[in-house]
Design a protein around this motif. Structure first.
Motif, short mmCIF file in Angstrom:
data_model
loop_
_atom_site.label_atom_id
_atom_site.label_comp_id
_atom_site.label_asym_id
_atom_site.label_seq_id
_atom_site.Cartn_x
_atom_site.Cartn_y
_atom_site.Cartn_z
N GLU A 100 -10.52 10.94 -0.92
CA GLU A 100 -9.04 11.11 -1.08
C GLU A 100 -8.28 11.00 0.48
O GLU A 100 -7.12 10.22 0.18
N GLU A 101 -9.14 11.09 1.28
CA GLU A 101 -8.27 10.95 2.60
C GLU A 101 -7.93 9.55 2.84
O GLU A 101 -6.85 9.11 3.44
N GLN A 102 -9.08 8.74 2.50
CA GLN A 102 -8.91 7.28 2.67
C GLN A 102 -7.71 6.62 1.88
O GLN A 102 -7.07 5.87 1.99
N LYS A 103 -7.85 7.04 0.49
CA LYS A 103 -6.75 6.78 -0.58
C LYS A 103 -5.37 6.96 -0.07
O LYS A 103 -4.42 6.34 -0.12
N ASN A 104 -5.24 8.35 0.60
CA ASN A 104 -3.98 8.60 0.96
C ASN A 104 -3.45 7.87 2.15
O ASN A 104 -2.07 7.91 2.15
N LYS A 105 -4.20 7.59 3.10
CA LYS A 105 -3.62 6.53 4.16
C LYS A 105 -3.55 5.09 3.68
O LYS A 105 -3.29 4.27 4.52
N TRP A 106 -3.93 4.66 2.52
CA TRP A 106 -4.00 3.19 1.94
C TRP A 106 -2.58 2.63 2.47
O TRP A 106 -2.70 1.63 3.08
N MET A 107 -1.51 3.17 2.00
CA MET A 107 -0.31 2.51 2.08
C MET A 107 0.17 2.39 3.70
O MET A 107 0.81 1.24 4.02
N ARG A 108 -0.36 3.66 4.45
CA ARG A 108 0.18 3.16 5.91
C ARG A 108 -0.57 2.10 6.44
O ARG A 108 -0.17 1.55 7.41
N VAL A 109 -2.11 2.08 6.05
CA VAL A 109 -2.65 0.70 6.48
C VAL A 109 -2.20 -0.70 6.15
O VAL A 109 -2.18 -1.35 7.16
N LEU A 110 -1.99 -0.54 4.95
CA LEU A 110 -1.15 -2.00 4.60
C LEU A 110 0.15 -2.42 5.28
O LEU A 110 0.41 -3.46 5.62
#
Length: 423
Positions: free
Chosen positions: A245-255
């Motif tokens: 969930e933590e990885q999914k939550n930061k997905w948009m920030r990474v993009l």
């Protein structure tokens, strides 16, 4: 036959200028270099429109009724089928050479008629060779600009400083006008090194332009995202199932972070050097506020225009073209390269500069050569743990050679410096 070929040559040059208006002035061609009178008139008109600040296209040209009368407006539509951006530089150079040959013939005729002195003939022929290639060769202004240098902070415009501190201490950075070759055996980490350089350069405010001749845009984007977000590339195959969930939550920030790098990516697999140069120039013209850095993956799969008896001859032509491109665009060019199999036969498998495939011309043309090595690459028991990646600076035209070390995470492709690494 020559006139027919010259007609097509001039048509292609003018058609390409209509497609890419910046070439009208950038080419440094002159009206008198065109053989066809109608082509000469058209080029003069195109130059006038550019000087007046207008776009050059069918509408703006056709609006000049009187000047277009002898050329014919319908000729413009026929002309456009000859546009060839990738071949433009070669065609423009060929036009200059044909014009010089005409000039030489005319000078020799005039010399014979007028009984010129030898020195007069030589002077006129020399001027013809320089025409269209005038450069300022005086060093006075350069020296004047340096008058305050000992009291100023060192600032090299366009310098791409690597985030790997050990490497930066050896090469200082990737410099404008220089060709850097980064070479290694397959799967040693070349592409990940390129990706890290591109991302860091973009975040520093530069313009990374990647030509990925081996990997598709989709795969390379996944690798850029994995490197930026510290995601496992294995999990990237199915993020919905494997991401926390933590990885999914930061997905948009990474993009968003990847997007901030301003990377441009061309993944065509069969590019020639003229095509690479043409595409790079187009991207640079569209982003004139940023210093470009061109990265190519990789040298041995760049296509050549003709058949060569020996691969070393083909590599020689490509490596010279890479160096010329770095000087022409005044930017760093970083090209990945394969090493030959000789390294595998030695007990000490750290690569040498002579291990470069078809190495002669590459060694000569490159300003910096960096060889990558991981000891774990040759270990029988493989692990996913981060390991040591060595950057062997085997050639540095303007500085020292040496060894730099960094930590490399094979799962994510992330490369970083650890101060606790022992030299």
């Amino acid at each position: 036959m020559l006139l027919i070929n010259l007609e097509f040559l001039e048509q292609s040059i003018l058609a390409t200028m209509l497609e890419e208006n910046y070439l009208i002035m950038d080419s440094q061609l002159k009206p008198e270099m065109f053989y066809g009178q109608h082509h000469r008139q058209l080029f003069i008109l195109m130059q006038q429109l550019i000087t007046e600040g207008h776009p050059v296209d069918y509408l703006t040209l056709s609006a000049r009724f009187e000047q277009m009368e002898t050329i014919g407006v319908t000729y413009l539509t026929e002309l456009m089928m000859f546009a060839n951006v990738e071949k433009f530089d070669d065609y423009a150079q060929l036009l200059r050479e044909i014009w010089r040959e005409r000039q030489k013939a005319q000078i020799l005729f005039q010399a014979a008629e007028g009984d010129w002195a030898i020195l007069q003939i030589i002077e006129r022929l020399d001027n013809t060779q320089l025409e269209g290639n005038q450069i300022d060769t005086s060093i006075t202004q350069n020296l004047v600009a340096m008058h305050n240098r000992p009291w100023e902070e060192v600032n090299t415009p366009g310098l791409i400083v690597p985030h790997i501190h050990d490497l930066a201490s050896i090469i200082d950075g990737f410099r404008p006008g220089e060709l850097t070759i980064i070479a290694a055996r397959p799967s040693m980490g070349k592409t990940d090194v390129m990706n890290n350089i591109a991302l860091q350069a973009g975040w520093q405010g530069h313009l990374p332009i990647i030509f990925s001749l081996e990997m598709s845009k989709t795969i390379l984007l996944d690798r850029l995202i994995a490197t930026t977000g510290h995601y496992s590339r294995l999990k990237m195959r199915n993020p919905k199932e494997y991401f926390s969930e933590e990885q999914k939550n930061k997905w948009m920030r990474v993009l968003e972070d990847v997007n901030k790098s301003s990377i441009h990516l061309d993944d065509r697999s069969s590019l020639t050097m003229p095509q690479i140069r043409s595409q790079a120039r187009r991207i640079i013209r569209q982003n004139q506020n940023k210093t470009p850095v061109i990265l190519i993956d990789y040298l041995q799969i760049i296509q050549t225009d003709g058949d060569y008896e020996h691969s070393a001859m083909a590599m020689g032509k490509i490596s010279r073209a890479l160096k010329q491109m770095a000087k022409e665009f005044n930017c760093p060019v970083i090209c990945l390269s394969q090493l030959n199999r000789n390294v595998e036969a030695r007990s000490n498998k750290r690569p040498l500069m002579s291990d470069l495939r078809d190495s002669g011309s590459i060694e000569q043309d490159a300003d910096v050569i960096i060889l990558l090595y991981r000891n774990s690459y040759y270990e029988t028991e493989k692990t996913d743990a981060p390991d040591l990646l060595e950057f062997i600076v085997a050639k540095n035209r303007n500085g020292p050679t040496g060894l730099a070390k960094a930590i490399y995470n094979k799962k994510t492709g992330h490369i970083w410096t650890r101060s606790e690494i022992n030299a």
